[in-house]
Write an enzyme that holds these catalytic residues in place. Sequence first.
Site, PDB file in Angstrom:
ATOM      1  N   ARG A 170     -17.860  -6.960   0.741  1.00 32.94           N
ATOM      2  CA  ARG A 170     -16.618  -7.739   0.870  1.00 32.94           C
ATOM      3  C   ARG A 170     -16.788  -8.867   1.877  1.00 32.94           C
ATOM      4  O   ARG A 170     -16.263  -9.967   1.702  1.00 32.94           O
ATOM      5  CB  ARG A 170     -15.467  -6.820   1.298  1.00 32.94           C
ATOM      6  CG  ARG A 170     -14.992  -5.896   0.193  1.00 32.94           C
ATOM      7  CD  ARG A 170     -14.158  -4.770   0.752  1.00 32.94           C
ATOM      8  NE  ARG A 170     -13.029  -5.261   1.512  1.00 32.94           N
ATOM      9  CZ  ARG A 170     -12.489  -4.620   2.561  1.00 32.94           C
ATOM     10  NH1 ARG A 170     -12.976  -3.460   2.967  1.00 32.94           N
ATOM     11  NH2 ARG A 170     -11.468  -5.133   3.201  1.00 32.94           N
ATOM     12  N   ASP A 181     -17.763   3.182   1.796  1.00 37.04           N
ATOM     13  CA  ASP A 181     -17.118   2.099   2.543  1.00 37.04           C
ATOM     14  C   ASP A 181     -18.146   1.216   3.225  1.00 37.04           C
ATOM     15  O   ASP A 181     -17.993  -0.010   3.268  1.00 37.04           O
ATOM     16  CB  ASP A 181     -16.146   2.651   3.586  1.00 37.04           C
ATOM     17  CG  ASP A 181     -15.552   1.514   4.402  1.00 37.04           C
ATOM     18  OD1 ASP A 181     -14.852   0.689   3.788  1.00 37.04           O
ATOM     19  OD2 ASP A 181     -15.815   1.419   5.607  1.00 37.04           O
ATOM     20  N   HIS A 212      -6.631   3.536  15.691  1.00 34.84           N
ATOM     21  CA  HIS A 212      -7.451   2.502  15.058  1.00 34.84           C
ATOM     22  C   HIS A 212      -6.734   1.164  15.196  1.00 34.84           C
ATOM     23  O   HIS A 212      -5.547   1.047  14.899  1.00 34.84           O
ATOM     24  CB  HIS A 212      -7.676   2.796  13.572  1.00 34.84           C
ATOM     25  CG  HIS A 212      -8.518   1.737  12.918  1.00 34.84           C
ATOM     26  ND1 HIS A 212      -9.882   1.795  12.917  1.00 34.84           N
ATOM     27  CD2 HIS A 212      -8.178   0.572  12.313  1.00 34.84           C
ATOM     28  CE1 HIS A 212     -10.358   0.706  12.319  1.00 34.84           C
ATOM     29  NE2 HIS A 212      -9.339  -0.043  11.937  1.00 34.84           N
ATOM     30  N   LYS A 240     -12.234   6.391   6.455  1.00 32.51           N
ATOM     31  CA  LYS A 240     -13.031   6.786   7.619  1.00 32.51           C
ATOM     32  C   LYS A 240     -12.228   7.690   8.550  1.00 32.51           C
ATOM     33  O   LYS A 240     -12.750   8.669   9.087  1.00 32.51           O
ATOM     34  CB  LYS A 240     -13.520   5.537   8.366  1.00 32.51           C
ATOM     35  CG  LYS A 240     -14.624   4.804   7.602  1.00 32.51           C
ATOM     36  CD  LYS A 240     -15.014   3.498   8.248  1.00 32.51           C
ATOM     37  CE  LYS A 240     -13.984   2.422   8.026  1.00 32.51           C
ATOM     38  NZ  LYS A 240     -14.415   1.058   8.239  1.00 32.51           N
TER      39      LYS A 240
HETATM   40  N1  URA Z   1     -11.667  -2.625   9.304  1.00 27.68           N
HETATM   41  C1  URA Z   1     -12.239  -1.777   8.425  1.00 27.68           C
HETATM   42  O1  URA Z   1     -12.784  -0.763   8.800  1.00 27.68           O
HETATM   43  N2  URA Z   1     -12.163  -2.087   7.126  1.00 27.68           N
HETATM   44  C2  URA Z   1     -11.571  -3.194   6.671  1.00 27.68           C
HETATM   45  O2  URA Z   1     -11.531  -3.395   5.487  1.00 27.68           O
HETATM   46  C3  URA Z   1     -10.984  -4.072   7.596  1.00 27.68           C
HETATM   47  C4  URA Z   1     -11.050  -3.755   8.915  1.00 27.68           C
END
Ligand code: URA
Length: 430
Positions: free
Chosen positions: A171, A164, A85, A190
């Site tokens: 956010r 999320d 990631h 995730k």
């Molecule tokens: N990528 C994500 O998946 N979540 C975040 O909060 C920031 C970057």
Amino acid sequence: MSTHDAVEVITAKRDGGTLSDSQIDWVVDAYTRGDVADEQMSALAMAILLNGMERPEIARWTAAMIASGERMDFSALSRPTADKHSTGGVGDKITLPLAPLVAACGVAVPQLSGRGLGHTGGTLDKLEAIPGWRAALSNEEMMAQLESVGAVICAAGDGLAPADKKLYALRDVTGTVEAIPLIASSIMSKKIAEGTGALVLDVKVGSGAFMKDVDRARELAEVMVALGTDAGVRTTALLTDMSTPLGLTAGNAIEVEESVEVLAGGGPADVVELTLALAREMLAGAGRDDVDPADKLADGSAMDVWKQMIRAQDGDPDAPLPEARESHVVTAPATGTLTRLDAMAVGLAAWRLGAGRARKEDPVQAGAGVRWHARPGDAVHEGEPLLTLLTDEPARFERALASLEGGYDVAPADADATAAGSPLLVDRVG
Ligand code: URA
């Protein structure tokens, strides 16, 4: 009767308190179900941004986000799994060569990716430049492709960490993206729910990254590595430079083209270096550090997996890629050395040319983006091309050019220029 109420949880965090496990479980679940309103979750997110969270709170928050949806399980596969990631950067096409490369080394790569928002590009947008390629796979198709090809890059389904999805969108519009507990729990919920056995995190640091300074980037990496490790995922992190964009391209089709060059054994040195460094971390995490990924780039086996991976998702890896209708060349202002090329400036230019989107429902242009013809440290000659801007809509050039103003420096040949360019690999955590 619910066990808690939103105002009680918000005020506890507002006043600098530590949330209990049951407060966290309740608020994440109630928000996902719609019982806690967006304005209440916004207030809580801001309180978290301002007052932080203890490590156990972050771990519990992450677990609650995982519990909001399904968990995938790859334990039935015949090979170990590893994923990567990146926290997001400009010209960051590394997933494209990395996934087939690691698969060519005997480790399956289940890469659930997203689309770009803002100045950083999205892996799915890049791959969608390939004629026919489709991002949406069912869980069964994903599993079958992992077994047959070894690598899948596809869209994360709605079932994974739905808390999320909702919270990230909130956010984004409430100035609360930058909170380390919220970034760490968002990413790791995730990845843990996805069920990968090993994980490497590429935490970007510099002007083009979320984290502008190395101490905050290291803190984010440490929190995420601890969350992964505690959840049984063998997790490491590399801190890598994002003050300069990666490679020589930022866009969609042009980043695919550069990735294919890497798979063919060429490509820009920094893209190759980072791809190999991340591959080695993934292989070590999956227990296959006996394989040298450089061999698999050199012998063409990573390219073979790439073609299979694209074909398995209905894409044609040999079809010509779309090209932008219009181009505009920016020439070097002087003869000398390019000492700085700012990642944020290039990312914004590519975005304004149409490679990225402002709202998540906007389309992107496959051919749009920016090519740069030199990297910091390279010699440049006055009047020769320094950057090429690409778009289907020439009206976009003006705003793209404005974002590049002040975005690069050339030191004249007679100046005592120390060629800039920070080292690519800044630190390792794990
Ligand atoms: N990528 C994500 O998946 N979540 C975040 O909060 C920031 C970057």
